[in-house]
Design a protein around this motif. Sequence first.
Motif, mmCIF file in Angstrom:
data_model
loop_
_atom_site.group_PDB
_atom_site.id
_atom_site.type_symbol
_atom_site.label_atom_id
_atom_site.label_comp_id
_atom_site.label_asym_id
_atom_site.label_seq_id
_atom_site.Cartn_x
_atom_site.Cartn_y
_atom_site.Cartn_z
ATOM 1 N N ILE A 163 22.088 60.170 24.744
ATOM 2 C CA ILE A 163 22.450 60.447 26.132
ATOM 3 C C ILE A 163 21.782 59.420 27.027
ATOM 4 N N CYS A 164 22.490 59.000 28.073
ATOM 5 C CA CYS A 164 21.958 58.008 28.999
ATOM 6 C C CYS A 164 21.723 58.611 30.380
ATOM 7 N N ASP A 165 20.611 58.228 30.986
ATOM 8 C CA ASP A 165 20.395 58.500 32.408
ATOM 9 C C ASP A 165 20.386 57.146 33.099
ATOM 10 N N GLY A 166 21.504 56.829 33.751
ATOM 11 C CA GLY A 166 21.781 55.463 34.167
ATOM 12 C C GLY A 166 21.239 55.037 35.509
ATOM 13 N N ARG A 167 20.546 55.916 36.213
ATOM 14 C CA ARG A 167 19.927 55.484 37.469
ATOM 15 C C ARG A 167 18.830 56.482 37.830
ATOM 16 N N THR A 168 17.801 56.516 37.009
ATOM 17 C CA THR A 168 16.760 57.519 37.174
ATOM 18 C C THR A 168 15.920 57.211 38.405
ATOM 19 N N MET A 169 15.752 58.225 39.241
ATOM 20 C CA MET A 169 14.939 58.044 40.436
ATOM 21 C C MET A 169 14.447 59.405 40.917
ATOM 22 N N GLY A 170 13.439 59.383 41.776
ATOM 23 C CA GLY A 170 12.933 60.621 42.356
ATOM 24 C C GLY A 170 12.453 61.599 41.307
ATOM 25 N N VAL A 171 12.853 62.853 41.474
ATOM 26 C CA VAL A 171 12.384 63.907 40.570
ATOM 27 C C VAL A 171 13.003 63.779 39.181
ATOM 28 N N GLY A 172 14.037 62.961 39.035
ATOM 29 C CA GLY A 172 14.683 62.806 37.741
ATOM 30 C C GLY A 172 13.752 62.297 36.664
ATOM 31 N N LEU A 173 12.890 61.369 37.031
ATOM 32 C CA LEU A 173 11.949 60.805 36.060
ATOM 33 C C LEU A 173 10.972 61.876 35.580
ATOM 34 N N ASP A 174 10.445 62.671 36.508
ATOM 35 C CA ASP A 174 9.538 63.754 36.125
ATOM 36 C C ASP A 174 10.247 64.769 35.247
ATOM 37 N N LEU A 175 11.511 65.005 35.546
ATOM 38 C CA LEU A 175 12.294 65.971 34.780
ATOM 39 C C LEU A 175 12.452 65.520 33.334
ATOM 40 N N LEU A 176 12.799 64.248 33.129
ATOM 41 C CA LEU A 176 12.949 63.722 31.776
ATOM 42 C C LEU A 176 11.633 63.792 31.003
ATOM 43 N N ARG A 177 10.570 63.395 31.667
ATOM 44 C CA ARG A 177 9.266 63.386 30.983
ATOM 45 C C ARG A 177 8.805 64.793 30.634
ATOM 46 N N GLU A 178 9.087 65.744 31.514
ATOM 47 C CA GLU A 178 8.707 67.126 31.223
ATOM 48 C C GLU A 178 9.512 67.674 30.051
ATOM 49 N N ALA A 179 10.823 67.420 30.057
ATOM 50 C CA ALA A 179 11.670 67.893 28.955
ATOM 51 C C ALA A 179 11.213 67.288 27.631
#
Length: 570
Positions: free
Chosen positions: A258-274
């Motif tokens: 799966i790709c997250d093609g423009r990670t920014m803001g809370v998205g980065l924290d979300l990926l790292r937490e998951a």
Amino acid sequence: MKKNIALLLTLSAIACNPATKKDSDTIYYNGAIVTMEADQPSAEALAVKDGKIVFVGDFKDAQQFIGSNTVQVDLQHKTLLPGFIDVHGHITSSAGMMQFVDLAPSPYGTVDNIANLQATLKKQAQTVDSSSPVLGNGYDDAIMEEHRHPLRSELDEVSLTNPIMVIHASGHASVANSAMLKLLGIDEDVKDPVGGHYGRDKATNRLNGKLEENACFSALMKLTTLLPKAPEKEGLTQELRNFLKAQEQWLSYGQTTICDGRTMGVGLDLLREAASKGLLKADVVYFPDYEANKKNEADFLPLYMQYENRLKFAGFKFSDDGSPQGKTAWLTQPYLVPPEGQSSDYKGFPIFTDEDLYRDLKAVFSKGITAQLHVNGDAAIDQALRVIGRLKEEGIYKPELRATLIHVQNNRPDHIQKIKEIGVIPSYFSSHVYLWGDWHYNSVFGPERAAFISPANAAKKEGILFTIHHDAPVTPPDLLTGVYSAVNRITRSGMVLGEDQRISVADALRSITIDAAYQLQEENIKGSLKTGKLADMVILDQDPLTIDPKEIRSIQVLETIKEGKTVFKK
């Protein structure tokens, strides 16, 4: 001493016993096994051990891999393929919009006109108090009957007290009502930001509620800080629960990467937490937005191309222009029909100057990091090729970095050779042909330019490796519709758009498997069914290579398998 000798003899016997040595965890047989390997395109059986493929070949030879604990999976004439690879989607954006009202038109939804949109929003507004925000996603003026964006006044008709914002299907524009503009602090005298635009009524010059590109993105970023946080449930935040729902959606469409093609803001924290909580069922590659993250660039460098708990930093993302169907992409020739409020010579607009893009790409490429560049309009494509070409001449960009041009919709024929010479990978959003081909033909580009969108066959003829993506949540994470579109080039109305750009089913499947793995620099471990590679696989109810190509959209994903373990089953 005798005991030690006996133990050594026992271990030696085990090591010499082929059945013990070759026992597999799972054997798949009795179906079409499509490998995506040129020297062995199909097989009768496939064996998996410890998450990797240990055998691909004839059913007779596979018997040596069957032990007492081997699970034997009868495919019952279904089709086994490598797991699909998402090279450009936005899973954190999808997660963030999971609570939004669905405003998608057909074929994925039912909001086909502005009255439908108002009724859907009003229904949602009635479930919350009179001051709570109401957010919708996926309206599409290209498909809605009026072929225009809703107006601030039309959202005011839904509610004057609930702040309302609806996001365009492209993700590059939104419309807000008066209460939302007030909540966001957007006044009538607001100036357009660099790379963005606030829509205005031509007669009165008052804001009409439309926000494009950076005006839209900055509003959404601010809005996330203003929305109340839902309480945790079973130890998980609402944001993380939404992410897990989004992940299930990707898995249901057969994707094992799966790709997250423009990670920014809370998205980065979300990926790292998951990832840290072991919640990723698929591999996730992410491309942080460079402009939003360049102050912290050094923090990413040690993580480059290294998976940790299934999460990998795979490069940076640059957004160079907007959306063609939303008419914000940057063109060299005017739009066939300009959007409301624009003159007949309107061509969209850029996000970067050449020098700004050169400076930032140089900073990235000089560190050996790759990039994805969102370029839809031909002027944006020109700029990307111009800047990357300059960096290549200076020895800073090297083709082995595999920089990717994302979408590349408004390709011109002269771009193809330049793409080959510079050594970048075009990744096509091929579903445009089916979903928006009529809009491109009649309103965006006109017949000639529209016939050359997503020109996969032109790339193939030049020996250029290309991929196909879905750009979810612009569409659901549906790669098979991309395959259908690239193969058939048929629009929603049934028109054939650019027949000479049709490609074979095999080539389209390569673009979402082995060639997609190459783009992400993972072709040695993914993308094909080959001994030694990860057992990332998908089972389909029909074989795309043998059915009528016009029926590809009817294919169902029955099971998705990540490293030998089922992560989705219908």
